[in-house]
Write a protein that holds these residues in place. Sequence first.
Motif, PDB file in Angstrom:
ATOM      1  N   LEU A  63       8.247 -13.857  -2.741  1.00 20.19           N
ATOM      2  CA  LEU A  63       7.666 -12.899  -1.911  1.00 20.19           C
ATOM      3  C   LEU A  63       8.757 -11.889  -1.557  1.00 20.19           C
ATOM      4  O   LEU A  63       8.630 -10.672  -1.454  1.00 20.19           O
ATOM      5  N   ARG A  64       9.871 -12.515  -0.928  1.00 21.77           N
ATOM      6  CA  ARG A  64      10.874 -11.668  -0.298  1.00 21.77           C
ATOM      7  C   ARG A  64      11.512 -10.676  -1.490  1.00 21.77           C
ATOM      8  O   ARG A  64      11.819  -9.479  -1.273  1.00 21.77           O
ATOM      9  N   TRP A  65      11.816 -11.145  -2.728  1.00 22.31           N
ATOM     10  CA  TRP A  65      12.427 -10.476  -3.783  1.00 22.31           C
ATOM     11  C   TRP A  65      11.310  -9.367  -3.987  1.00 22.31           C
ATOM     12  O   TRP A  65      11.775  -8.197  -4.250  1.00 22.31           O
ATOM     13  N   VAL A 102       5.658  -6.964  -8.671  1.00 22.92           N
ATOM     14  CA  VAL A 102       6.043  -5.561  -8.801  1.00 22.92           C
ATOM     15  C   VAL A 102       5.021  -4.913  -9.511  1.00 22.92           C
ATOM     16  O   VAL A 102       4.779  -3.838  -9.108  1.00 22.92           O
ATOM     17  N   PHE A 103       4.702  -5.319 -10.652  1.00 23.10           N
ATOM     18  CA  PHE A 103       4.082  -4.645 -11.655  1.00 23.10           C
ATOM     19  C   PHE A 103       2.477  -4.535 -11.056  1.00 23.10           C
ATOM     20  O   PHE A 103       1.856  -3.532 -11.104  1.00 23.10           O
ATOM     21  N   LEU A 104       1.972  -5.426 -10.172  1.00 25.30           N
ATOM     22  CA  LEU A 104       0.708  -5.379  -9.728  1.00 25.30           C
ATOM     23  C   LEU A 104       0.406  -4.811  -8.447  1.00 25.30           C
ATOM     24  O   LEU A 104      -0.473  -4.432  -7.838  1.00 25.30           O
ATOM     25  N   HIS A 105       1.481  -4.493  -7.760  1.00 23.93           N
ATOM     26  CA  HIS A 105       1.581  -3.986  -6.171  1.00 23.93           C
ATOM     27  C   HIS A 105       0.800  -2.866  -6.035  1.00 23.93           C
ATOM     28  O   HIS A 105       0.262  -2.562  -4.868  1.00 23.93           O
ATOM     29  N   LEU A 106       0.600  -1.855  -7.003  1.00 21.49           N
ATOM     30  CA  LEU A 106      -0.092  -0.786  -6.930  1.00 21.49           C
ATOM     31  C   LEU A 106      -1.634  -0.884  -7.205  1.00 21.49           C
ATOM     32  O   LEU A 106      -2.434  -0.030  -7.063  1.00 21.49           O
ATOM     33  N   ARG A 107      -1.962  -1.688  -7.978  1.00 19.19           N
ATOM     34  CA  ARG A 107      -3.347  -2.103  -8.575  1.00 19.19           C
ATOM     35  C   ARG A 107      -4.264  -1.982  -7.758  1.00 19.19           C
ATOM     36  O   ARG A 107      -5.409  -1.039  -7.489  1.00 19.19           O
ATOM     37  N   PHE A 108      -3.988  -2.287  -6.546  1.00 22.60           N
ATOM     38  CA  PHE A 108      -5.248  -2.292  -5.124  1.00 22.60           C
ATOM     39  C   PHE A 108      -5.606  -0.637  -4.888  1.00 22.60           C
ATOM     40  O   PHE A 108      -6.652  -0.418  -4.371  1.00 22.60           O
ATOM     41  N   HIS A 109      -4.502   0.272  -5.194  1.00 20.12           N
ATOM     42  CA  HIS A 109      -4.774   1.377  -4.734  1.00 20.12           C
ATOM     43  C   HIS A 109      -5.768   2.377  -5.403  1.00 20.12           C
ATOM     44  O   HIS A 109      -6.418   3.229  -5.121  1.00 20.12           O
ATOM     45  N   LEU A 152       0.438 -11.894  -3.659  1.00 23.46           N
ATOM     46  CA  LEU A 152       0.169 -10.458  -3.992  1.00 23.46           C
ATOM     47  C   LEU A 152      -0.786  -9.669  -2.544  1.00 23.46           C
ATOM     48  O   LEU A 152      -0.426  -8.598  -2.191  1.00 23.46           O
ATOM     49  N   HIS A 153      -1.891 -10.649  -1.979  1.00 21.64           N
ATOM     50  CA  HIS A 153      -2.271 -10.192  -0.773  1.00 21.64           C
ATOM     51  C   HIS A 153      -1.168  -9.669   0.393  1.00 21.64           C
ATOM     52  O   HIS A 153      -1.123  -8.592   0.838  1.00 21.64           O
ATOM     53  N   ARG A 173      -0.592  -5.715   1.741  1.00 21.33           N
ATOM     54  CA  ARG A 173      -0.681  -5.602   3.097  1.00 21.33           C
ATOM     55  C   ARG A 173       0.865  -4.978   3.774  1.00 21.33           C
ATOM     56  O   ARG A 173       0.748  -3.941   4.436  1.00 21.33           O
ATOM     57  N   ALA A 174       1.668  -5.571   3.013  1.00 17.81           N
ATOM     58  CA  ALA A 174       3.235  -5.155   3.784  1.00 17.81           C
ATOM     59  C   ALA A 174       3.488  -3.954   3.430  1.00 17.81           C
ATOM     60  O   ALA A 174       4.182  -3.171   4.030  1.00 17.81           O
TER      61      ALA A 174
END
Length: 495
Positions: A303-305, A360-367, A393-394, A398-399
């Motif tokens: 998660l931190r990386w 990293v690939f999925l972090h924008l999917r929620f938008h 990912l949750h 959120r972060a």
Amino acid sequence: MPADVVDPSSEDADRRTRLLAGAAVTIGALSGVVNPLAERFADAGHELYLVGGSVRDAILGRLSSDLDFTTDARPETVQELLRGWADNQWDTGIAFGTVSAAKDGQQVEITTYRADAYDRVSRNPEVIYGSSLHDDLARRDFTVNAMAVRVGEHSELVDPFNGVDDLLAGVLDTPQTPQESFADDPLRMLRAARFVAQLGFAPADRVRAAMTDMAGEITRITAERVRVELDKLLLGEHPAEGLDLLVETGLADHVLPELPAMRLEIDEHHQHKDVYAHSLTVLQQAIDLEQADPDHESPDLVLRWAALLHDIGKPATRKHEGGGGVSFHHHEVVGAKMTRKRLRALRHSNQMVNDVAQLVFLHLRFHGYGRGEWTDSAVRRYVTDAGPLLTRLHKLVRADSTTRNKRRAAMLQATYDDLERRIARIAEEEDLARVRPDLDGNAIMELLGVPAGPVVGRAWSFLKELRLERGPLPREEAEQALLTWAREQGVLGSD
């Protein structure tokens, strides 16, 4: 001195006394294990000292179960003295003068005094045994690690380089000049950043200056060694401070160049968040979420990386738009590729590389969720693509909300709450943890009358897509859909 005026030096003295008294109690609690060992060395005419990080941590009240000792006895003598005391011992570090052992769940490493010589080309010293505790402490990385405590009946603190004072002040300094220390072993520069992250200390001015002047020397260090220090830095309590030190001194240019590259220029015409500062904020917010999780057991390196690198692709995709806007289209795709490249260069495991890159690939999917416009099919795909990384990912998503607009921040969190509720609802109705086709390979081969091979794989993929799109289907409906697909693909002839 007036009664209402506090003498700062008196406060420091009181704190010093309290810390050392606490350390004595902490070390004294180990007397049942340590004292018999100390007696063995004393009876044989040898010295034994608790040393380095073990002393530092004892003073800080955080002593672990792994203890480091130093002695004037040579390794073969140490091995003899451990026989009859240790439950077991091993000699994997004996080439460097270290013998390890375990006793009643306590692990100890005992290293002969060292007076090593460095060629200043690699970081590997020519191992030379010393005869002086003072000289052994002088060759250590930082003054807070250059203290020793004689163990046994008559314990005493040995602190020739004022390590306790630096510990009280929260300062990292070197026993020798930092230029000498870092020339001997450039890895110590990364260790400085790591201790900043772990202990919350600040480097002495001369240490920071030497790190800046000698940053290029870090290229003498192998990628594996660099990775270990960066991982430990990220797992510290104050990783942002450690990363800042790497960037400010130029060390990051050599070991993690994507980090300083995120410091994008901001001008009056193209206002946008500084990606570097944003990434450090996201890292800290991810840590806060990690620690607030009741199921949290230990720092989450994946998660931190991912939090640190989630926007790594922005500099390469930045585009100035009309009206003063800035876009970063597809930065998550570029970022995932860059993440893989960097973590592989650091010799991370394939699992670590894949997990971090996928986040990293999925972090924008929620938008794309908007105000809840996703279909159940889209929710299923989100969960399936995240797989076992879903909980991380949750936290990452959120972060990633660092807006100062309280209303917008609340709206984003509420929207993600809604998504999580939908995931939970669908999970109750379906096995979202294992979204699989409604027919397995054997059923596919039997229905289509085909042997194992590419056709079965294509049919399986079709059924999985159907499962994601429509949810669980009755067997008859799944069979009919597969037959229709097979005819369209020419796998079956028409009736």
